[in-house]
Design a protein around this motif. Structure first.
Motif, PDB file in Angstrom:
ATOM      1  N   LEU A 140       0.809  -1.217   0.000  1.00 51.02           N
ATOM      2  CA  LEU A 140       0.000   0.000   0.000  1.00 51.02           C
ATOM      3  C   LEU A 140       0.845   1.271   0.000  1.00 51.02           C
ATOM      4  CD1 LEU A 140      -2.775  -0.967   2.593  1.00 51.02           C
ATOM      5  CD2 LEU A 140      -3.124  -0.567   0.147  1.00 51.02           C
ATOM      6  N   VAL A 141       1.962   1.246   0.734  1.00 52.23           N
ATOM      7  CA  VAL A 141       2.729   2.475   0.942  1.00 52.23           C
ATOM      8  C   VAL A 141       3.645   2.813  -0.229  1.00 52.23           C
ATOM      9  CG1 VAL A 141       4.814   1.534   2.063  1.00 52.23           C
ATOM     10  CG2 VAL A 141       3.938   3.770   2.755  1.00 52.23           C
ATOM     11  N   LYS A 142       4.008   1.819  -1.052  1.00 51.60           N
ATOM     12  CA  LYS A 142       4.967   2.038  -2.134  1.00 51.60           C
ATOM     13  C   LYS A 142       4.585   3.211  -3.045  1.00 51.60           C
ATOM     14  CE  LYS A 142       8.386   1.190  -5.005  1.00 51.60           C
ATOM     15  NZ  LYS A 142       9.765   1.588  -4.681  1.00 51.60           N
ATOM     16  N   PRO A 143       3.344   3.301  -3.563  1.00 48.20           N
ATOM     17  CA  PRO A 143       3.002   4.438  -4.440  1.00 48.20           C
ATOM     18  C   PRO A 143       3.104   5.790  -3.721  1.00 48.20           C
ATOM     19  CG  PRO A 143       1.373   2.692  -4.639  1.00 48.20           C
ATOM     20  CD  PRO A 143       2.217   2.359  -3.451  1.00 48.20           C
ATOM     21  N   LEU A 144       2.825   5.801  -2.423  1.00 46.96           N
ATOM     22  CA  LEU A 144       2.868   7.057  -1.670  1.00 46.96           C
ATOM     23  C   LEU A 144       4.288   7.569  -1.488  1.00 46.96           C
ATOM     24  CD1 LEU A 144       0.228   6.256   1.125  1.00 46.96           C
ATOM     25  CD2 LEU A 144      -0.096   7.701  -0.904  1.00 46.96           C
ATOM     26  N   THR A 145       5.256   6.649  -1.408  1.00 56.23           N
ATOM     27  CA  THR A 145       6.648   7.064  -1.179  1.00 56.23           C
ATOM     28  C   THR A 145       7.213   7.827  -2.366  1.00 56.23           C
ATOM     29  OG1 THR A 145       7.552   4.967  -2.030  1.00 56.23           O
ATOM     30  CG2 THR A 145       7.078   5.092   0.332  1.00 56.23           C
ATOM     31  N   ALA A 146       6.628   7.621  -3.538  1.00 59.23           N
ATOM     32  CA  ALA A 146       7.100   8.329  -4.729  1.00 59.23           C
ATOM     33  C   ALA A 146       6.474   9.722  -4.839  1.00 59.23           C
ATOM     34  CB  ALA A 146       6.765   7.518  -5.981  1.00 59.23           C
ATOM     35  N   LYS A 147       5.500   9.987  -3.988  1.00 58.23           N
ATOM     36  CA  LYS A 147       4.731  11.233  -4.107  1.00 58.23           C
ATOM     37  C   LYS A 147       4.956  12.193  -2.945  1.00 58.23           C
ATOM     38  CE  LYS A 147       0.015  12.577  -5.403  1.00 58.23           C
ATOM     39  NZ  LYS A 147      -1.357  12.070  -5.658  1.00 58.23           N
ATOM     40  N   TYR A 148       5.199  11.630  -1.755  1.00 59.17           N
ATOM     41  CA  TYR A 148       5.325  12.474  -0.568  1.00 59.17           C
ATOM     42  C   TYR A 148       6.625  12.191   0.184  1.00 59.17           C
ATOM     43  CZ  TYR A 148       0.291  12.898  -1.406  1.00 59.17           C
ATOM     44  OH  TYR A 148      -0.940  13.110  -1.975  1.00 59.17           O
ATOM     45  N   ALA A 149       7.066  13.173   0.959  1.00 60.25           N
ATOM     46  CA  ALA A 149       8.258  13.008   1.790  1.00 60.25           C
ATOM     47  C   ALA A 149       7.983  12.000   2.899  1.00 60.25           C
ATOM     48  CB  ALA A 149       8.671  14.357   2.382  1.00 60.25           C
ATOM     49  N   SER A 150       9.028  11.336   3.355  1.00 58.34           N
ATOM     50  CA  SER A 150       8.888  10.299   4.383  1.00 58.34           C
ATOM     51  C   SER A 150       8.225  10.835   5.647  1.00 58.34           C
ATOM     52  CB  SER A 150      10.265   9.716   4.722  1.00 58.34           C
ATOM     53  OG  SER A 150      10.883   9.194   3.582  1.00 58.34           O
ATOM     54  N   VAL A 151       8.678  11.985   6.117  1.00 58.00           N
ATOM     55  CA  VAL A 151       8.144  12.546   7.363  1.00 58.00           C
ATOM     56  C   VAL A 151       6.677  12.924   7.201  1.00 58.00           C
ATOM     57  CG1 VAL A 151       8.324  14.470   8.987  1.00 58.00           C
ATOM     58  CG2 VAL A 151      10.393  13.331   8.181  1.00 58.00           C
ATOM     59  N   THR A 152       6.294  13.423   6.037  1.00 64.10           N
ATOM     60  CA  THR A 152       4.887  13.758   5.784  1.00 64.10           C
ATOM     61  C   THR A 152       4.005  12.528   5.945  1.00 64.10           C
ATOM     62  OG1 THR A 152       5.489  15.518   4.226  1.00 64.10           O
ATOM     63  CG2 THR A 152       3.247  14.636   4.082  1.00 64.10           C
ATOM     64  N   LEU A 153       4.438  11.413   5.361  1.00 61.60           N
ATOM     65  CA  LEU A 153       3.669  10.179   5.471  1.00 61.60           C
ATOM     66  C   LEU A 153       3.614   9.692   6.913  1.00 61.60           C
ATOM     67  CD1 LEU A 153       4.981   8.245   2.337  1.00 61.60           C
ATOM     68  CD2 LEU A 153       2.759   9.362   2.603  1.00 61.60           C
ATOM     69  N   MET A 154       4.767   9.658   7.570  1.00 64.80           N
ATOM     70  CA  MET A 154       4.830   9.095   8.919  1.00 64.80           C
ATOM     71  C   MET A 154       4.025   9.908   9.934  1.00 64.80           C
ATOM     72  SD  MET A 154       6.479   6.287   8.844  1.00 64.80           S
ATOM     73  CE  MET A 154       5.855   5.984   7.204  1.00 64.80           C
ATOM     74  N   LYS A 155       4.033  11.226   9.789  1.00 66.74           N
ATOM     75  CA  LYS A 155       3.308  12.032  10.782  1.00 66.74           C
ATOM     76  C   LYS A 155       1.804  11.754  10.698  1.00 66.74           C
ATOM     77  CE  LYS A 155       2.463  16.415   8.327  1.00 66.74           C
ATOM     78  NZ  LYS A 155       2.723  17.876   8.320  1.00 66.74           N
ATOM     79  N   TRP A 156       1.295  11.529   9.475  1.00 70.19           N
ATOM     80  CA  TRP A 156      -0.126  11.235   9.336  1.00 70.19           C
ATOM     81  C   TRP A 156      -0.440   9.786   9.700  1.00 70.19           C
ATOM     82  CZ3 TRP A 156      -3.393  14.892   9.570  1.00 70.19           C
ATOM     83  CH2 TRP A 156      -3.123  16.140   9.026  1.00 70.19           C
ATOM     84  N   PHE A 157       0.435   8.858   9.298  1.00 63.83           N
ATOM     85  CA  PHE A 157       0.224   7.447   9.649  1.00 63.83           C
ATOM     86  C   PHE A 157       0.090   7.286  11.158  1.00 63.83           C
ATOM     87  CE2 PHE A 157       2.706   5.715   5.706  1.00 63.83           C
ATOM     88  CZ  PHE A 157       1.634   6.038   4.903  1.00 63.83           C
ATOM     89  N   PHE A 158       1.046   7.872  11.889  1.00 62.57           N
ATOM     90  CA  PHE A 158       1.063   7.651  13.339  1.00 62.57           C
ATOM     91  C   PHE A 158      -0.003   8.460  14.071  1.00 62.57           C
ATOM     92  CE2 PHE A 158       5.216   5.736  12.516  1.00 62.57           C
ATOM     93  CZ  PHE A 158       5.137   4.626  13.347  1.00 62.57           C
ATOM     94  N   LEU A 159      -0.360   9.618  13.541  1.00 62.18           N
ATOM     95  CA  LEU A 159      -1.461  10.363  14.161  1.00 62.18           C
ATOM     96  C   LEU A 159      -2.760   9.572  14.037  1.00 62.18           C
ATOM     97  CD1 LEU A 159      -2.543  12.899  15.516  1.00 62.18           C
ATOM     98  CD2 LEU A 159      -2.899  13.896  13.235  1.00 62.18           C
ATOM     99  N   ILE A 160      -3.008   9.026  12.861  1.00 63.22           N
ATOM    100  CA  ILE A 160      -4.193   8.181  12.660  1.00 63.22           C
ATOM    101  C   ILE A 160      -4.116   6.943  13.557  1.00 63.22           C
ATOM    102  CG2 ILE A 160      -5.443   6.730  10.995  1.00 63.22           C
ATOM    103  CD1 ILE A 160      -4.508   8.763   8.823  1.00 63.22           C
ATOM    104  N   ALA A 161      -2.904   6.366  13.667  1.00 60.97           N
ATOM    105  CA  ALA A 161      -2.718   5.156  14.469  1.00 60.97           C
ATOM    106  C   ALA A 161      -2.994   5.390  15.952  1.00 60.97           C
ATOM    107  CB  ALA A 161      -1.301   4.616  14.281  1.00 60.97           C
ATOM    108  N   VAL A 162      -2.773   6.605  16.431  1.00 62.38           N
ATOM    109  CA  VAL A 162      -3.100   6.917  17.832  1.00 62.38           C
ATOM    110  C   VAL A 162      -4.579   6.650  18.084  1.00 62.38           C
ATOM    111  CG1 VAL A 162      -3.342   8.782  19.525  1.00 62.38           C
ATOM    112  CG2 VAL A 162      -1.244   8.596  18.171  1.00 62.38           C
ATOM    113  N   PHE A 163      -5.418   7.049  17.140  1.00 58.21           N
ATOM    114  CA  PHE A 163      -6.870   6.893  17.311  1.00 58.21           C
ATOM    115  C   PHE A 163      -7.345   5.468  17.012  1.00 58.21           C
ATOM    116  CE2 PHE A 163      -6.176  11.413  16.501  1.00 58.21           C
ATOM    117  CZ  PHE A 163      -6.883  11.975  17.558  1.00 58.21           C
TER     118      PHE A 163
END
Length: 297
Positions: free
Chosen positions: A172-195
């Motif tokens: 799932l994450v492979k296409p996103l890595t070509a489009k967004y910076a690593s930190v951008t992805l991780m900050k949203w992944f983990f914020l969602i994961a908190v909930f």
């Protein structure tokens, strides 16, 4: 050093940290913190770290069409994956966990065949079968309990679910890595994961007696949050920019070696004949299922 070399170094660093984590995290559960409480600590700590990091980097806007994939990445990569692994680690052993998760490349192949319509040859099918036999031997014929491992078969089963969830996350994450910076992805992944983790993990997190934790325990918790969570996910996403998911998966073979050495040195686990046989079958299965035909001259 080229970006590709840095990607290999990042993938190696992530696997090394994971290998050490099998034993260090195991030692804290359930004496100081329960498995699900540990997950809450991980995702909350990582979310804070990634959002702080993002303040020093250019801001990126997420396209509306990508949100569903981001939510699924958080669900498989930072919720199901983590909950199954840490609960499995509480019930099973460090060496078992490091061996079973090496099935990830085999699972990746199966999922690629199902969803990406990749062809599975007889050789790869044989590898899948052999690898699964190895996992079943570990679950069915290995020790059922040992010190600090109350239900090894169930724990090993949870490790397999963990490997499946992580494999889905990589796809799932492979296409996103070509489009967004690593930190951008991780900050949203983990914020969602908190909930997404909170309904299960928050009650155990609130039970922890934080004021009475020894400094050594706090040190291990910091290692799990900063090293095993913040750095490893950052390393893997960076590596995915240059390498294929299957290449990243290959680095998982280092984990049993590192985890076994650390577990034996610290006296947290031991090698047995069943574990050696099961690991050999799993490694053989992974080798056959990921072996590529030589290009004709």
């Amino acid at each position: 050093m080229s970006k590709r070399h840095l990607a290999f170094l990042a993938a190696f660093g992530a696997s090394f940290i994971y290998g050490v984590n099998h034993t260090l995290a195991k030692d804290l559960m359930p004496t100081y913190i329960e498995a699900y409480g540990f997950i809450m600590l991980r995702v909350l700590g990582a979310a804070i770290l990634f959002w702080i990091t993002s303040l020093f980097l250019p801001s990126e806007k997420i396209d509306r069409k990508d949100w569903w994939r981001i939510i699924l990445c958080a669900l498989f990569g930072m919720t199901i994956n983590m909950l199954m692994f840490f609960k499995g680690l509480q019930l099973s052993t460090p060496i078992n966990s490091s061996v079973v998760i090496t099935l990830s490349p085999v699972i990746l192949l199966i999922l690629s065949a199902l969803f990406l319509k990749e062809k599975i040859t007889w050789l790869k099918a044989s590898g899948i079968a052999i690898g699964l036999v190895g996992a079943l031997i570990l679950i069915l014929f290995g020790a059922k309990t040992q010190a600090n491992a109350p239900n090894i078969p169930l724990g090993n089963t949870l490790f397999i679910i963990n490997a499946i969830a992580y494999s889905v996350y990589l796809i799932l994450v492979k296409p996103l890595t070509a489009k967004y910076a690593s930190v951008t992805l991780m900050k949203w992944f983990f914020l969602i994961a908190v909930f997404t983790n909170a309904p299960i993990a928050l009650p155990q997190f609130l039970e922890v007696q934080w004021s009475s934790l020894p400094p050594s325990v706090i040190g291990v918790m910091l290692f799990v949050v900063i090293g095993t969570t913040y750095l490893t996910y950052l390393f893997n996403v960076f590596a995915l920019r240059q390498l294929k998911p299957s290449t990243i998966g290959a680095f998982i073979y280092l984990q049993p070696l590192i985890a076994t050495l650390v577990a034996i040195i610290l006296g947290a686990d031991t090698l047995t004949t069943i574990r050696v046989v099961a690991a050999s079958l799993i490694f053989l299965g992974v080798y056959l299922s990921t072996k590529r035909k030589k290009a004709s001259v």
